[in-house]
Design a protein around this motif. Structure first.
Motif, PDB file in Angstrom:
ATOM      1  N   PRO A 144       0.765  -1.253   0.000  1.00 13.59           N
ATOM      2  CA  PRO A 144       0.000   0.000   0.000  1.00 13.59           C
ATOM      3  C   PRO A 144       0.795   1.303   0.000  1.00 13.59           C
ATOM      4  O   PRO A 144       0.425   2.247  -0.718  1.00 13.59           O
ATOM      5  CB  PRO A 144      -0.836  -0.117   1.283  1.00 13.59           C
ATOM      6  N   SER A 160      -0.653   4.414  -2.167  1.00 12.13           N
ATOM      7  CA  SER A 160      -1.850   5.043  -1.609  1.00 12.13           C
ATOM      8  C   SER A 160      -1.610   6.103  -0.549  1.00 12.13           C
ATOM      9  O   SER A 160      -2.477   6.949  -0.344  1.00 12.13           O
ATOM     10  CB  SER A 160      -2.796   3.979  -1.033  1.00 12.13           C
ATOM     11  N   LYS A 167      -4.453  -9.756  -1.539  1.00  8.81           N
ATOM     12  CA  LYS A 167      -4.576  -9.036  -0.280  1.00  8.81           C
ATOM     13  C   LYS A 167      -4.556 -10.022   0.877  1.00  8.81           C
ATOM     14  O   LYS A 167      -4.795 -11.222   0.694  1.00  8.81           O
ATOM     15  CB  LYS A 167      -5.864  -8.215  -0.242  1.00  8.81           C
ATOM     16  N   THR A 216       2.296   0.461   7.226  1.00 10.00           N
ATOM     17  CA  THR A 216       0.901   0.133   7.502  1.00 10.00           C
ATOM     18  C   THR A 216       0.697  -0.148   8.988  1.00 10.00           C
ATOM     19  O   THR A 216      -0.326   0.232   9.574  1.00 10.00           O
ATOM     20  CB  THR A 216       0.463  -1.092   6.670  1.00 10.00           C
ATOM     21  N   SER A 236      -7.765  -2.555   8.258  1.00 10.51           N
ATOM     22  CA  SER A 236      -6.359  -2.430   7.878  1.00 10.51           C
ATOM     23  C   SER A 236      -5.945  -3.727   7.207  1.00 10.51           C
ATOM     24  O   SER A 236      -5.807  -4.756   7.865  1.00 10.51           O
ATOM     25  CB  SER A 236      -5.477  -2.174   9.106  1.00 10.51           C
ATOM     26  N   TRP A 246      -2.128  -5.196   0.969  1.00 10.35           N
ATOM     27  CA  TRP A 246      -2.442  -5.613  -0.391  1.00 10.35           C
ATOM     28  C   TRP A 246      -1.269  -5.295  -1.307  1.00 10.35           C
ATOM     29  O   TRP A 246      -0.339  -4.566  -0.929  1.00 10.35           O
ATOM     30  CB  TRP A 246      -3.730  -4.939  -0.892  1.00 10.35           C
ATOM     31  N   GLU A 282      -8.463   3.376  -0.488  1.00 11.78           N
ATOM     32  CA  GLU A 282      -7.390   3.210   0.490  1.00 11.78           C
ATOM     33  C   GLU A 282      -6.746   4.549   0.833  1.00 11.78           C
ATOM     34  O   GLU A 282      -6.425   4.826   1.989  1.00 11.78           O
ATOM     35  CB  GLU A 282      -6.341   2.235  -0.054  1.00 11.78           C
ATOM     36  N   TRP A 305      -6.608   6.149   4.702  1.00 11.21           N
ATOM     37  CA  TRP A 305      -5.386   6.498   5.430  1.00 11.21           C
ATOM     38  C   TRP A 305      -5.190   8.003   5.536  1.00 11.21           C
ATOM     39  O   TRP A 305      -4.565   8.482   6.485  1.00 11.21           O
ATOM     40  CB  TRP A 305      -4.188   5.818   4.785  1.00 11.21           C
TER      41      TRP A 305
END
Length: 325
Positions: A97, A101, A125, A165, A250, A253, A309, A313
């Motif tokens: 991610p 993202s 994912k 993450t 959460s 991926w 996503e 976040w």
């Protein structure tokens, strides 16, 4: 009049005819080696997944698809490398991610704009799970939150570093639960998880693949799965949403993207080939063995997923007061 004049005229006429003829059809893609960049070191789940995809594409295309690891800079170096590559399909990026993202929300100048990448597909994912050291005096998420409120600043959480993450997931936990914890960054997931097992740090947002076996061996506790549905590999573990943090999500991926300005037709061709691979029985079985769920999304679905996503976040980063570096 010069004797050469008619000849020159004839040459010009013949040249015009040849120029008007259809040019030789372009070689079908790929006609040479395709490079897949991984913005992390060898040995990660991203690396394992990318090498599997590259091997399958090599067989399908009859041309080599190779993996190149370009780690560093919180994955910004590898992602930036692909962002500057020619938009011809011969350089692709597979990444988790952060560079796709939210790194642009954490770094003032990551060296690229993730929104300009051309999404191809979401490869796979895996849900994250809140792993807690065995001796922590809390058996449920509610007890963990109560302990954190009664002991502000005493709970500690491990991460792979600022902006990972795991870091943002813990920040989301702090905000939703109304607690304050101590951040303990590590150089990777393995040393972070090792210290949770050893009791040196209280918790870590890890993936199911590595944490469930430790849970089964009674070496750690699992407070909850950080997805909106329970995991098939641990159906007895509630989701964090069920356990007291409504809507908590959460997941880790892995996306496949091409450089900015890559033609849509080319992205769709690569998508078709990769999705066919992801939907094959052998690859599906292999993914399940490492607790991954195949994505196999279309370019349009992938674009929407990335946007969702980023919105998730972005909200967490804003609410947690995390300032860009």
């Amino acid at each position: 009049m010069s004797r050469l004049t008619p000849l020159l005229g004839l040459a010009v006429a013949i040249g015009a005819v040849f120029c008007s003829l259809p040019s030789k059809a372009e070689d079908p893609f790929p006609s040479r080696t395709v490079k897949i960049v991984i913005p992390s070191a060898p040995g990660s789940t991203t690396d394992t997944l990318a090498r599997m995809v590259a091997d399958q594409l090599s067989q399908k295309w009859g041309k080599a698809a190779i993996v190149e690891n370009i780690p560093g800079g919180a994955m910004n170096i590898g992602a930036g490398n692909v962002a500057r590559a020619a938009p011809d399909g011969y350089t692709l990026l597979i990444a988790p991610p952060s560079p796709l993202s939210f790194n642009h929300l954490l770094y003032r100048d990551p060296g690229y704009d993730p929104a300009k990448f051309v999404p191809i597909t979401m490869l796979a994912k895996i849900p994250n799970v809140l792993v807690v050291r065995k001796e922590l005096p809390a058996a449920t998420l509610k007890e963990l939150i109560d302990y954190g409120k009664a002991n502000p600043g005493k709970l500690s959480y491990a991460t792979q570093g600022v902006g990972s993450t795991a870091h943002l997931s813990a920040a989301q936990l702090e905000v939703q639960a109304g607690i304050k914890m101590v951040h303990v960054p590590y150089r990777g997931a393995q040393p972070a998880l090792t210290d949770v097992v050893a009791g040196h740090v209280d918790m870590f947002f890890d993936t199911l693949a590595t944490s469930v076996p430790l849970y089964r061996d009674n070496k750690v506790k699992l407070m909850g799965v950080a997805d909106l549905q329970r995991a098939g590999t641990a159906p007895d573990v509630p989701t964090l949403s069920e356990a007291g943090l409504p809507g908590f999500k959460s997941i880790t991926w892995f996306g496949l993207v091409a450089p900015p300005a890559t033609p849509a037709g080319l992205a769709e061709k690569i998508n078709r080939d990769v999705v066919e691979i992801l939907k094959s029985k052998d690859v599906g079985d292999t993914l399940r063995k490492i607790s991954l769920v195949a994505g196999a999304t279309s370019p349009a679905e992938t674009t929407l997923f990335f946007a969702e996503e980023t919105a998730l976040w972005s909200k967490v980063i804003k609410e947690a007061g995390i300032e860009p570096q």
